[in-house]
Design an enzyme around this catalytic site. Structure first.
Site, mmCIF file in Angstrom:
data_model
loop_
_atom_site.group_PDB
_atom_site.id
_atom_site.type_symbol
_atom_site.label_atom_id
_atom_site.label_comp_id
_atom_site.label_asym_id
_atom_site.label_seq_id
_atom_site.Cartn_x
_atom_site.Cartn_y
_atom_site.Cartn_z
ATOM 1 N N GLU A 51 2.186 2.292 2.215
ATOM 2 C CA GLU A 51 1.202 1.232 2.038
ATOM 3 C C GLU A 51 1.716 0.004 2.766
ATOM 4 O OE1 GLU A 51 -1.298 -1.230 -1.390
ATOM 5 O OE2 GLU A 51 0.671 -0.405 -1.879
ATOM 6 N N GLU B 7 6.200 -4.720 2.195
ATOM 7 C CA GLU B 7 5.717 -6.089 2.004
ATOM 8 C C GLU B 7 6.663 -7.053 2.712
ATOM 9 O OE1 GLU B 7 3.846 -9.303 1.468
ATOM 10 O OE2 GLU B 7 2.909 -7.503 0.612
ATOM 11 N N ASP C 203 -5.221 -9.179 4.743
ATOM 12 C CA ASP C 203 -5.706 -10.493 5.173
ATOM 13 C C ASP C 203 -6.796 -10.286 6.228
ATOM 14 O OD1 ASP C 203 -6.064 -13.057 6.303
ATOM 15 O OD2 ASP C 203 -3.978 -13.592 5.876
ATOM 16 N N THR D 9 -5.796 -1.738 -7.182
ATOM 17 C CA THR D 9 -4.825 -2.770 -6.838
ATOM 18 C C THR D 9 -5.095 -3.989 -7.711
ATOM 19 O OG1 THR D 9 -6.083 -4.033 -5.195
ATOM 20 C CG2 THR D 9 -5.079 -1.966 -4.446
ATOM 21 N N TYR E 256 -5.841 -6.999 -6.637
ATOM 22 C CA TYR E 256 -7.031 -7.669 -6.105
ATOM 23 C C TYR E 256 -8.297 -6.903 -6.464
ATOM 24 C CZ TYR E 256 -4.423 -11.032 -3.270
ATOM 25 O OH TYR E 256 -3.632 -12.075 -2.846
#
Length: 215
Positions: free
Chosen positions: A44, A69, A119, A192, A194
């Site tokens: 991911e 990340e 994003d 997730t 979000y």
């Protein structure tokens, strides 16, 4: 979004090298050895606080997962959650910039890439930063096995429409497209952070699955 500074993050991450890989470049071509098996490896890119990748690892023990990340102050939250989940053996985390995937993964080492709530970079001059831009699609293709897939979720319709066009123009086959994922929620869907936030406000969640084709 402004990230809250966590001055303790680096030390905390260094205390758990079994879960958060400090020098991922050293693992290039050796991820099967790291996991101790030949199970498929899914990554991911932009794992955020880790809810998705940890949930996937717990739900699918026969698959290995790597969450990537870029920011210390974010990946440390994923590390905390992984520890709370008793450190799934099929999970690793990387504090790493997804721009440089080819430096940590060998050709055909990965089977699937997840992109969740990336994003959107809405300004035209930032198009190349979108994770579904052709330059990123080329990076993913370089590390994926033949027939590898991208699974993508977002709340941003403009980014979703852009991604549909970008993946199609790249020559990928769209296996699945949903304009409202939660209207007919798949049983195996792992949310997730979000996704929980936006869907609770009635925002539709867009999702696609796409596959690379032989050239």
């Amino acid at each position: 979004m402004r990230l809250r500074n966590k001055p303790w993050a680096k030390d905390f991450m260094a205390e758990h090298p079994d879960m958060l890989i400090v020098n991922p470049e050293d693992k290039k071509g050796l991820w099967a050895k790291e996991f101790g098996n030949d199970a498929p490896i899914h990554i991911e890119v932009g794992t955020g606080k880790g809810q998705f990748v940890i949930g996937m690892a717990l739900a699918n023990p026969s698959v290995n997962y790597i969450g990537i990340e870029h920011f210390d102050n974010v990946i440390v939250s994923a590390l905390e959650k992984a520890i709370e989940s008793e450190k799934p053996a099929n999970l690793r985390l990387l504090r790493f910039n997804g721009e440089n995937l080819e430096s940590v993964f060998a050709e055909e080492e990965i089977e699937r890439v997840y992109l969740n709530f990336s994003d959107p970079w809405p300004k035209s001059r930032h198009e190349k930063r979108r994770l579904t831009h052709a330059r990123f699609l080329k990076k993913y293709e370089g590390i994926l096995k033949p027939g590898g897939e991208i699974h993508f979720k977002t709340d941003n319709r403009s980014l979703f429409e852009y991604s549909l066009i970008s993946l199609t123009n790249y020559g990928m086959k769209l296996l699945s497209v949903s304009l409202d994922l939660h209207a007919n929620m798949p049983e195996d869907n792992v949310l997730t952070e979000y996704e929980e936030k936006f869907s609770s406000k009635g925002q539709p969640i867009y999702r696609l699955e796409a596959q690379y084709q032989a050239k």
